[in-house]
Motif scaffolding. Structure first.
Motif, PDB file in Angstrom:
ATOM      1  N   PRO A  60       0.804  -1.237   0.000  1.00  0.00           N
ATOM      2  CA  PRO A  60       0.000   0.000   0.000  1.00  0.00           C
ATOM      3  C   PRO A  60       0.830   1.277   0.000  1.00  0.00           C
ATOM      4  O   PRO A  60       0.369   2.305  -0.506  1.00  0.00           O
ATOM      5  CB  PRO A  60      -0.837  -0.122   1.277  1.00  0.00           C
ATOM      6  N   TYR A  61       2.045   1.220   0.561  1.00  0.00           N
ATOM      7  CA  TYR A  61       2.856   2.433   0.584  1.00  0.00           C
ATOM      8  C   TYR A  61       3.499   2.715  -0.786  1.00  0.00           C
ATOM      9  O   TYR A  61       4.085   3.783  -0.981  1.00  0.00           O
ATOM     10  CB  TYR A  61       3.942   2.335   1.667  1.00  0.00           C
ATOM     11  N   GLY A 239       7.676  12.797   1.658  1.00  0.00           N
ATOM     12  CA  GLY A 239       8.483  12.690   2.880  1.00  0.00           C
ATOM     13  C   GLY A 239       7.806  11.882   3.967  1.00  0.00           C
ATOM     14  O   GLY A 239       8.478  11.193   4.748  1.00  0.00           O
ATOM     15  N   ASN A 240       6.480  11.938   4.024  1.00  0.00           N
ATOM     16  CA  ASN A 240       5.722  11.191   5.036  1.00  0.00           C
ATOM     17  C   ASN A 240       5.299   9.805   4.549  1.00  0.00           C
ATOM     18  O   ASN A 240       4.569   9.105   5.267  1.00  0.00           O
ATOM     19  CB  ASN A 240       4.476  11.975   5.440  1.00  0.00           C
ATOM     20  N   ILE A 241       5.709   9.428   3.346  1.00  0.00           N
ATOM     21  CA  ILE A 241       5.319   8.159   2.701  1.00  0.00           C
ATOM     22  C   ILE A 241       3.796   8.035   2.693  1.00  0.00           C
ATOM     23  O   ILE A 241       3.233   6.960   2.958  1.00  0.00           O
ATOM     24  CB  ILE A 241       5.983   6.942   3.392  1.00  0.00           C
ATOM     25  N   LEU A 246      -0.267  11.786  -2.080  1.00  0.00           N
ATOM     26  CA  LEU A 246       0.545  12.068  -3.262  1.00  0.00           C
ATOM     27  C   LEU A 246      -0.261  11.816  -4.539  1.00  0.00           C
ATOM     28  O   LEU A 246      -0.250  12.629  -5.457  1.00  0.00           O
ATOM     29  CB  LEU A 246       1.803  11.201  -3.228  1.00  0.00           C
ATOM     30  N   PHE A 247      -0.981  10.694  -4.572  1.00  0.00           N
ATOM     31  CA  PHE A 247      -1.810  10.399  -5.742  1.00  0.00           C
ATOM     32  C   PHE A 247      -2.928  11.431  -5.891  1.00  0.00           C
ATOM     33  O   PHE A 247      -3.271  11.821  -7.015  1.00  0.00           O
ATOM     34  CB  PHE A 247      -2.405   8.994  -5.616  1.00  0.00           C
ATOM     35  N   ALA A 248      -3.487  11.865  -4.776  1.00  0.00           N
ATOM     36  CA  ALA A 248      -4.554  12.869  -4.837  1.00  0.00           C
ATOM     37  C   ALA A 248      -4.038  14.170  -5.442  1.00  0.00           C
ATOM     38  O   ALA A 248      -4.703  14.783  -6.289  1.00  0.00           O
ATOM     39  CB  ALA A 248      -5.121  13.115  -3.438  1.00  0.00           C
ATOM     40  N   ALA A 249      -2.849  14.588  -5.028  1.00  0.00           N
ATOM     41  CA  ALA A 249      -2.266  15.811  -5.584  1.00  0.00           C
ATOM     42  C   ALA A 249      -1.950  15.648  -7.065  1.00  0.00           C
ATOM     43  O   ALA A 249      -2.154  16.573  -7.864  1.00  0.00           O
ATOM     44  CB  ALA A 249      -1.005  16.185  -4.802  1.00  0.00           C
TER      45      ALA A 249
END
Length: 282
Positions: A60-61, A239-241, A246-249
């Motif tokens: 998932p990460y 940075g926060n994994i 990230l995908f949303a952005a």
């Protein structure tokens, strides 16, 4: 007299011509069919994405599930909206400046071979330089405000506007230019009535490319030094994994580019309805 009458071709009536043209309902149905293909492909991508994450083929990460990505939208709507507005302002400012300056430079180069020989190699040289490499310099020179991000967006979007503008302005038939000169048209009137309309198809194509590159340029500028914007969100999530954020952005960034592209395409329908590309789409 009767023989001439028999040999004279009959012209189609206005009613038949109107029938030959596709109706609004038919054009709308064609537009829906055209939009169906990418929608189906996108749905297949989402299904494949869901299957890959549901079967735990990847961690998932590395790739978050569609549900986790959607949760990032619903759990932090204000956070994402705030940073999206920042990137949108930087993108629109960079795109507007690149469009205005790019068209002006293209006009000057078309009308002056000296300016073209002087500045064209420099523009090409500036385009080859990776923007991520010179973005830190802009931060040093201009600080951590919006100016460095807008400047990177301008540099990214400037080149396609200039190239498409020069190509479009030179696509006019030289005989047509000679005809307007013979009839006493001034250079300004020739530009507005002949050169500019002929250049619009290629210029609008360049603007479509520039719009998407402006989004990329704004985000690249935010990568270097920023405390707001989608680039900042991507760096924080990395940075926060937090791959869901990230995908949303990334999805918002892509939608922003698609929206700007669609706006120019709608403008194209009104500015050049006579062009072959518009007629073929019916």
């Amino acid at each position: 007299m009767t023989e001439l009458t028999r040999q004279t071709p009959t012209l189609p009536s206005a009613r038949l011509v109107r029938r030959a043209r596709p109706s609004r309902r038919r054009r709308a149905s064609r537009g829906l069919v055209a939009a169906l293909y990418p929608a189906v492909f996108l749905a297949l991508v989402v299904v494949a994405w869901f299957l890959v994450t549901a079967t735990e083929m990847v961690e998932p990460y590395i790739i978050p599930s569609p549900a986790d990505t959607w949760a990032a939208f619903t759990d932090y709507p204000d956070y994402l909206w705030e940073h999206t507005l920042v990137t949108t302002r930087e993108t629109l400012a960079g795109f507007a400046i690149a469009a205005l300056v790019g068209v002006l430079v293209a006009v000057l180069m078309v009308y002056s071979s000296t300016l073209e020989k002087t500045f064209y190699p420099l523009i090409l040289f500036a385009q080859v330089i990776p923007k991520i490499a010179i973005a830190p310099l802009f931060v040093v020179w201009l600080g951590f405000g919006t100016s460095p991000k807008i400047l990177v967006a301008v540099l990214m979007a400037f080149f396609p506007v200039v190239i498409s503008g020069i190509s479009g302005l030179r696509s006019v038939d030289p005989e047509l230019l000679e005809l307007t000169s013979t009839m006493g048209a001034s250079p300004v009137k020739t530009f507005l009535k002949v050169r500019l309309p002929a250049a619009l198809p290629e210029l609008l194509s360049g603007l479509k490319v520039a719009a998407t590159l402006a989004v990329t340029g704004a985000v690249v500028g935010e990568f270097v030094g920023a405390n707001s914007g989608l680039g900042y969100v991507i760096l924080q999530a990395n940075g926060n994994i937090d791959t869901a954020m990230l995908f949303a952005a990334l999805i918002i960034m892509s939608l922003l580019g698609v929206l700007l592209f669609a706006v120019i395409q709608v403008a194209e329908m009104f500015l050049i309805p006579w062009h072959a590309s518009r007629r073929n789409r019916g």
